[in-house]
Write an enzyme that holds these catalytic residues in place. Structure first.
Site, mmCIF file in Angstrom:
data_model
loop_
_atom_site.group_PDB
_atom_site.id
_atom_site.type_symbol
_atom_site.label_atom_id
_atom_site.label_comp_id
_atom_site.label_asym_id
_atom_site.label_seq_id
_atom_site.Cartn_x
_atom_site.Cartn_y
_atom_site.Cartn_z
ATOM 1 N N HIS A 79 -25.277 2.250 4.397
ATOM 2 C CA HIS A 79 -25.427 1.214 5.423
ATOM 3 C C HIS A 79 -24.988 1.762 6.768
ATOM 4 C CE1 HIS A 79 -25.550 -2.764 2.949
ATOM 5 N NE2 HIS A 79 -26.357 -1.838 2.467
ATOM 6 N N TYR A 207 -21.106 -10.903 8.239
ATOM 7 C CA TYR A 207 -19.789 -11.551 8.332
ATOM 8 C C TYR A 207 -19.949 -12.747 9.259
ATOM 9 C CZ TYR A 207 -17.553 -7.365 6.353
ATOM 10 O OH TYR A 207 -17.172 -6.337 5.527
ATOM 11 N N PRO A 299 -9.503 -8.740 1.757
ATOM 12 C CA PRO A 299 -10.729 -7.931 1.623
ATOM 13 C C PRO A 299 -11.637 -7.939 2.855
ATOM 14 C CG PRO A 299 -10.866 -9.920 0.278
ATOM 15 C CD PRO A 299 -9.482 -9.883 0.835
ATOM 16 N N LYS A 303 -11.108 -2.673 2.825
ATOM 17 C CA LYS A 303 -10.217 -1.508 2.879
ATOM 18 C C LYS A 303 -9.442 -1.211 1.594
ATOM 19 C CE LYS A 303 -11.119 -0.074 6.884
ATOM 20 N NZ LYS A 303 -12.387 0.539 6.597
ATOM 21 N N TYR A 391 -13.967 0.344 10.623
ATOM 22 C CA TYR A 391 -14.746 -0.100 9.467
ATOM 23 C C TYR A 391 -15.260 1.094 8.655
ATOM 24 C CZ TYR A 391 -17.749 -3.142 6.727
ATOM 25 O OH TYR A 391 -18.326 -3.838 5.687
#
Ligand SMILES: Cc1cc2nc3c(=O)[nH]c(=O)nc-3n(C[C@H](O)[C@H](O)[C@H](O)COP(=O)(O)OP(=O)(O)OC[C@H]3O[C@@H](n4cnc5c(N)ncnc54)[C@H](O)[C@@H]3O)c2cc1C
Length: 398
Positions: A79, A207, A299, A303, A391
């Protein structure tokens, strides 16, 4: 008749066969260090736990170095971006353009399966359903681990004990009171998660920040979706039918994603509380902690599994240097080096959780502040880059 007991010797006893313990066993074996893994549950139980699914680029590299990267490279989904949804719109963060790095979607169950298979193929020993595991003498030079299995008492003498037994394990609990400092934040909500065999609503993770609460559209493969909605801590899974869950999810997405959402029967549904937790230090004499045994993150930033992999990378190198060459320099600094990076991931996960969720005390002011920060985040290259850097994963030595 008194029951027989069995004793053996190995260089490292690893407590816990989650991803941290199995990966450590694999890296040690490749580095010529002998290790025994003790796991409280059965192998099938460990494989049945549905957990993380997003691997940082560095984690993929470590799994490759461990010789378990083949299926991950073939079946993992690379991704190059994520989407942030708020105020009825979706905005893409182009991870690859901003950092030159990407993440890979590959389920924790698959990482675990690959590591278990590699261990079995190499003829390395894991004791499943080991009960009453207890740790002794790690403040001296001759640690001993005792456990029961198959109706018998067993013990292993070793040079080091690796506590890879998760948040509720025995390793951290064996450290004398006063030798450990803990830091904790418990969040006033949880995540209700559903796994189903339907094509994901989007090619990339979404998100969503919404007045009704946070939502996440994730996936495990092109045909298996993982969806979450923020829920109260008093919610019960049995009160959430699939229809109720998907109605709630749809209500938190933008119109286009809500329209495109394909629903299907859930194959797993669970509620996970959210917590940040760090125990310091990560070394006590000859006992070393790694992964969830030492720290927990919510979550939101994906991580937890990645931190476990980063700890284990450091720990394997340090144990190999000590066991093979008598060089303890890396062991001396293991805790401090790992904690520096751990705290940065704890900060990132806390920040993303705070930015994306409704808190019970949240009023319209806080909602507007969140929306302003999200607007800044997607409109500023500097802010987007900071998100993307964290990220996709900070450098291991940080
Ligand atoms: C419900 C849930 C959902 C999650 N979802 C996500 C997510 O979406 N994204 C993300 O990044 N992270 C997620 N995480 C976090 C991530 O899964 C963990 O960070 C990761 O599993 C850490 O690996 P570990 O090997 O350190 O610990 P674990 O995976 O917890 O493994 C520890 C092992 O030790 C064993 N054990 C425990 N006690 C003993 C004992 N006394 N003796 C012997 N063995 C013992 C346990 O059975 C277990 O197999 C989630 C965690 C949970 C609990």
């Amino acid at each position: 008749m008194p029951e027989a007991s069995a004793s053996l010797r190995t260089q490292v006893v690893i407590v816990g066969a989650g991803p941290a313990g199995l990966l450590l066993g694999q890296l040690l074996a490749r580095g010529g260090v002998d290790a025994l893994i003790l796991e409280r549950q059965s192998a099938d139980y460990v494989l049945g736990r549905i957990r993380a699914g997003v691997l940082e680029q560095g984690s993929v590299e470590v799994l490759g170095e461990a010789g378990v990267g083949q299926r991950l490279l073939a079946e993992g989904l690379p991704h190059e971006g994520i989407e942030l949804a708020f105020d009825g719109q979706r905005h893409r963060i182009d991870l690859a353009a901003l950092t030159g790095r990407r993440v890979t979607v590959y389920g924790q169950t698959e990482v675990t399966r690959d590591l278990m298979q590699a261990r079995a193929q190499a003829g390395l020993r894991t004791v499943y359903e080991a009960t009453d595991v207890s740790l002794h003498g790690f403040d001296g030079n001759s640690p001993v681990v005792r456990w029961r299995a198959g109706g018998r008492a067993h013990e292993a003498r070793c040079d080091y004990i690796a506590g890879c037994d998760g948040f509720h394990g025995v390793a951290r609990a064996s450290v004398p009171t006063g030798a450990l400092r803990t830091f904790e934040r418990v969040y006033p909500f949880g995540w209700l998660g559903v796994l189903c065999d339907t094509p994901p609503v989007s090619d990339e993770l979404i998100y969503a920040n919404h007045p009704r609460g946070f939502a996440l559209c994730s996936m495990r493969s092109r045909t298996r979706s993982r969806y979450y909605v923020q829920c109260g801590l008093d919610e019960r899974v049995q009160d959430w039918s699939d229809d109720r869950f998907f109605d709630e999810l749809r209500s938190r997405l933008d119109a286009e994603a809500a329209e495109r959402l394909v629903t299907g029967p859930s194959i797993e549904k669970s509620i996970a509380p959210l917590r940040s937790f760090v125990a310091e230090p990560m070394r006590f004499g000859r006992l070393l902690l790694a992964g969830d045994a030492a720290h927990i993150v919510p979550p939101t930033g994906a991580k937890g599994l990645n931190l476990a992999i980063a700890d284990v990378r450091n720990l394997a190198r340090a144990l190999i240097a000590s066991c093979r060459h008598g060089d303890e320099a890396d062991l001396e600094t293991y805790s401090a080096r790992s904690l520096r990076r751990v705290w940065k991931a704890v900060r990132f996960s806390w920040w993303m959780t705070t930015l994306m969720h409704r808190f019970p005390e949240t009023g319209e002011f806080d909602q507007r502040i969140q929306e302003a920060e999200l607007g800044y985040l997607v409109g500023s290259r500097a802010a987007s880059t900071a998100l993307a850097e964290n990220y996709t994963g900070l450098p291991f030595e940080n």
